[in-house]
Each structure stands twice: as C-alpha cells, then as structure tokens.
Write an enzyme that holds these catalytic residues in place. Structure first.
Site, PDB file in Angstrom:
ATOM      1  N   ASP A 130    -155.638  74.326  81.783  1.00 19.82           N
ATOM      2  CA  ASP A 130    -154.379  73.910  82.977  1.00 19.82           C
ATOM      3  C   ASP A 130    -153.877  72.360  82.679  1.00 19.82           C
ATOM      4  OD1 ASP A 130    -153.637  74.430  85.308  1.00 19.82           O
ATOM      5  OD2 ASP A 130    -155.635  75.315  86.428  1.00 19.82           O
ATOM      6  N   TRP A 165    -148.003  76.085  83.699  1.00 21.55           N
ATOM      7  CA  TRP A 165    -146.921  76.285  84.989  1.00 21.55           C
ATOM      8  C   TRP A 165    -145.791  76.491  84.519  1.00 21.55           C
ATOM      9  CZ3 TRP A 165    -149.370  71.992  87.110  1.00 21.55           C
ATOM     10  CH2 TRP A 165    -150.724  71.576  87.839  1.00 21.55           C
ATOM     11  N   GLY A 166    -144.781  76.741  83.423  1.00 23.49           N
ATOM     12  CA  GLY A 166    -143.502  76.274  83.250  1.00 23.49           C
ATOM     13  C   GLY A 166    -143.169  75.128  82.889  1.00 23.49           C
ATOM     14  N   GLU A 168    -141.835  70.851  81.525  1.00 22.62           N
ATOM     15  CA  GLU A 168    -141.939  70.545  80.677  1.00 22.62           C
ATOM     16  C   GLU A 168    -140.482  71.449  79.909  1.00 22.62           C
ATOM     17  OE1 GLU A 168    -144.490  66.996  79.598  1.00 22.62           O
ATOM     18  OE2 GLU A 168    -145.534  68.251  80.909  1.00 22.62           O
ATOM     19  N   ASP A 187    -148.608  79.277  90.206  1.00 25.75           N
ATOM     20  CA  ASP A 187    -149.330  80.533  90.904  1.00 25.75           C
ATOM     21  C   ASP A 187    -149.376  81.760  91.509  1.00 25.75           C
ATOM     22  OD1 ASP A 187    -151.300  78.766  89.369  1.00 25.75           O
ATOM     23  OD2 ASP A 187    -152.471  78.684  91.005  1.00 25.75           O
TER      24      ASP A 187
HETATM   25  C1  GLA Z   1    -154.036  76.413  88.984  1.00 24.82           C
HETATM   26  C2  GLA Z   1    -154.394  76.775  87.414  1.00 24.82           C
HETATM   27  C3  GLA Z   1    -154.472  78.751  88.186  1.00 24.82           C
HETATM   28  C4  GLA Z   1    -156.281  78.384  88.577  1.00 24.82           C
HETATM   29  C5  GLA Z   1    -156.087  77.147  89.289  1.00 24.82           C
HETATM   30  C6  GLA Z   1    -157.686  77.253  89.307  1.00 24.82           C
HETATM   31  O1  GLA Z   1    -153.514  76.432  89.949  1.00 24.82           O
HETATM   32  O2  GLA Z   1    -152.200  77.558  87.876  1.00 24.82           O
HETATM   33  O3  GLA Z   1    -154.216  79.954  88.297  1.00 24.82           O
HETATM   34  O4  GLA Z   1    -156.531  78.115  86.940  1.00 24.82           O
HETATM   35  O5  GLA Z   1    -155.346  75.620  89.247  1.00 24.82           O
HETATM   36  O6  GLA Z   1    -158.229  75.454  89.724  1.00 24.82           O
END
Ligand code: GLA
Length: 385
Positions: A130, A165-166, A168, A187
């Site tokens: 993450d 999360w896309g 950078e 998310d």
């Molecule tokens: C981020 C990730 C999620 C999950 C949470 C866990 O938000 O994008 O998919 O792994 O952390 O805390």
C-alpha cells in the site's frame, strides 16, 4: 528462484478487506480457503487467499521484525500459510511502502529486505503493498522498486501487488519496477456509482496492462450486498445482482485481477454464478492479456459502448454496456472491428450469459441493453457463404 510464469495472467483470489477490514483472524482466513474449495471457485482459477491490513502488532519485535497479532492469529502466520497451502491455494499478505499501513500498523519503509525475508519464511506467495504514510521526499517509484527487488531476491516466488491508487502516473513506470499488478484507482465502494467511476477512469489506460503487469481496478464487490463493516465501503447502499454482474464483466474484460471481496462462506446462487462464469474468466485470463478497445454508440457515447478484446485464438471478446438509467440500443458495426463490407466475412456470436450460439451476423450486431446491464459475447470471424 524466480518463476517466469508468476502472474502472467491477472491474479484471481479472495481478499479480506472489503467485507471484514480490521475484523480478521485465523478462523476467517482458513474458512475463506475452505469456502473457495467447497464452492468450486478454486477449480475455476481463484487461487490466492489474501489477508489485508490489520494483521500485525503495532510494534516490531526486538530484531526489527513484523509480528502477527497473537490474538487474531494464535498459531502464527506460518500455520495459516500452511493451512492455505494444504488446500492447494496460495497465501497473500499486506504491507505498506510508508512508515505505517493505512490502518496505522507498522509499514515496511526502510525494512523492505527484512520484511521480504519474513514473508518468505512464513510461506507468503503474494504481497499487497500500500501507499499510506509514504515519506514525501521519496518518489513512490523508488519505494515500489525497493520492495520488488527485495521480493525478487528473498528466495521465494512472491507476487508484488502495488497499491498506490493510480497516483504519480503509476502506469508509466510500474512495468520497470517489476511489480505484477498495480492499483490504478482509489478504493472501491459497494455501490453502482463507484463501479461506474472506477471503470470509466481506466478506459484510457487499457494499453498499459499486459502479461506479468496488470492494471488492478480494485477488488470485487460482487455479492457484498451491503455487508462491509466499514462505513466508507458501505456508503450509499449496495448494488443489485445485475449491477454486480456488470461490475464483474467490466473487470474481466478490462483485464483487472479478480480478487473477491465478499464473504465467500455465505454466497448466494446469483453471486456464485457471476463469480464462476467460465467464459468471463476465460476472457480475463487470455494468455495475451490484451486490453480492450472501446467503440461508443454514436447517439449515446458517454453511456453506451462496446469493449472489444482480441483473444489469442483469433476470436473477439465483446462486452456491450449500458451505464445509463434507460433501456438503450448498441449497434456495433463490424467495419469498426476490421471487417470490410466486401470480404464475405461475418461474425459468429456466442453469448456468455445464456451460453447460446446465436449464429452468424453480417455487417452489424444490434442489441437493446437494460439500464446498468451488459451483454458479453465471444465472436469468431466466419465466412458468410
Ligand atoms: C488502502 C487500500 C485498501 C486497503 C486499505 C487497508 O485504502 O487502497 O485496498 O488495503 O488501505 O487499510
């Protein structure tokens, strides 16, 4: 040591986060492994059982190693991995490139190599990595390269599931990092708007995915029906079974990993049918891993479109989708797929939902699609006469 076929096609499995978030333990993880086997989903290709955030103690041990929370995992992580492996499945875990995980547990920043060693010693096969609490002065690219190198040299084959999360412009450098998949979105939430937004956000990125490095649009919400214990994931209500089927079809044809997020111990027949659709899985797992192109309906281009993915056997996977609130027409001209009018060639349509061969079509295929619905076909070029 490195297996050259590691995650050649999009990984498939189950992850604890969407439904259970912090509320995880050995019984749940082993129960999920049992359920993947008993439901038949393992035989269809779902192989990874992944523990997400909240599995560790808040402190490392005196040697700087991560420690599994003994209340949640009283027999340690190796025992969980052994159980998952005994079922013929693979075992996944979670860490973070920053100082802490998103839920505030220790992250792997500056511990990348020792953590990779720990994961290898427990029998981990897959690491979701993450992006929370990342030091601002270091590019994410460096940190994902670090963990990738650490995993590639830890003595065990471990898939790296990068999860930034896309941010950078991850699609532009992730191939070079060595990661096998990359989260391209924020998310997912258990609602239709979220499915639609995540799908649309990746339509211009389909060329950046391919064998060994897959665009991860986030884990599936199929079958959750509002069961998440997390307010963010559960906000705005759930989806209908039809919307879950659409979500699955879009993720499948986009080449996203198929990581189930519902409680696999309690799936309805509709959920199992959606997750177990072998034609959609075949489309997702095609060995060439080509991203689809998009043909939009001329009079409703924002909402109605066909995604077309060339498969390795010469056929085309085609998914019609209607994102709007009204019944709408999709008219797909074969000219747009590379079939000229004068060639005496048409397409033979097989419907992946009804499992029926619909026969040969010339020049175009026209269908009415219900709101939020999809139609998925495998179409094979064929002589007309
Ligand atoms: C981020 C990730 C999620 C999950 C949470 C866990 O938000 O994008 O998919 O792994 O952390 O805390």
């Amino acid at each position: 040591m490195q297996n050259k076929y590691l995650a050649m096609t999009p990984p498939m499995g189950w992850n604890s986060w969407n439904t259970f978030t912090w509320n995880i333990n050995e019984e749940l993880i082993c129960g999920a492994a049992d359920a993947l086997c008993a439901s038949g989903l393992k035989d269809k290709g779902y192989e990874y059982v992944v523990i997400d955030d909240c599995w560790s103690l808040k402190q490392r041990d005196e040697n700087g190693r991560l420690v599994a929370d003994p209340e949640k995992f009283p027999n340690g992580m190796k025992a969980v991995a052994d159980y998952v492996h005994s079922k013929g499945l693979k075992f996944g875990m979670y860490s973070c490139c920053g100082t802490h995980t998103c839920a505030g547990y220790p992250g792997s920043f500056e511990h990348e190599f020792v953590d990779a060693e720990t994961f290898a010693s427990w029998g981990v096969d897959y690491l979701k990595y993450d992006n929370c609490y990342k030091p601002k002065h270091i590019d994410g690219e460096i940190l994902y390269k670090r963990m990738s190198l650490a995993l590639r040299n830890c003595g065990r084959d471990i898939v790296l599931s990068a999860c930034n999360w896309g941010t950078e412009d991850v699609h532009s450098w992730i191939q070079g990092s060595g990661a096998q998949l990359f989260r391209s979105t924020g998310d997912i939430q258990d609602n239709w708007q979220s499915v639609k937004n995540l799908f649309l956000s990746q339509l211009d990125k389909t060329a950046y995915s391919g064998p060994f490095c897959h665009n991860d649009i986030d884990m599936l919400i199929v079958g959750m029906h509002g069961s998440s214990n997390n307010e963010f994931i559960g906000a705005l209500g759930a989806c209908s079974d039809l919307e879950y089927r659409t979500h699955f079809a879009l993720w499948a044809i986009m080449g996203s990993p198929l990581m189930i997020g519902c409680d696999v111990r309690k799936m309805s027949a509709a959920t199992l049918e959606t997750l177990g659709n072998e034609d959609l899985i075949r489309i997702n797992q095609d060995i060439e891993c080509r991203g689809p192109y998009c043909i939009r309906q001329w009079n409703n281009p924002e909402n109605v479109m066909a995604l077309v993915k060339p498969l390795s056997d010469g056929s085309l996977a085609i998914c019609f989708v209607n994102l709007s609130e009204t019944r709408s027409e999709m008219s797909l001209q074969f000219w747009d797929l590379g079939i000229p009018y004068a060639a005496n060639m048409g397409l033979e349509f097989y419907n992946c939902y009804t499992k029926e061969n619909e026969g040969k079509f010339a020049e175009r295929y026209v269908a009415q699609i219900e709101p939020h619905d999809t139609m998925v076909f495998i179409a094979k070029p064929a002589k007309l006469k």
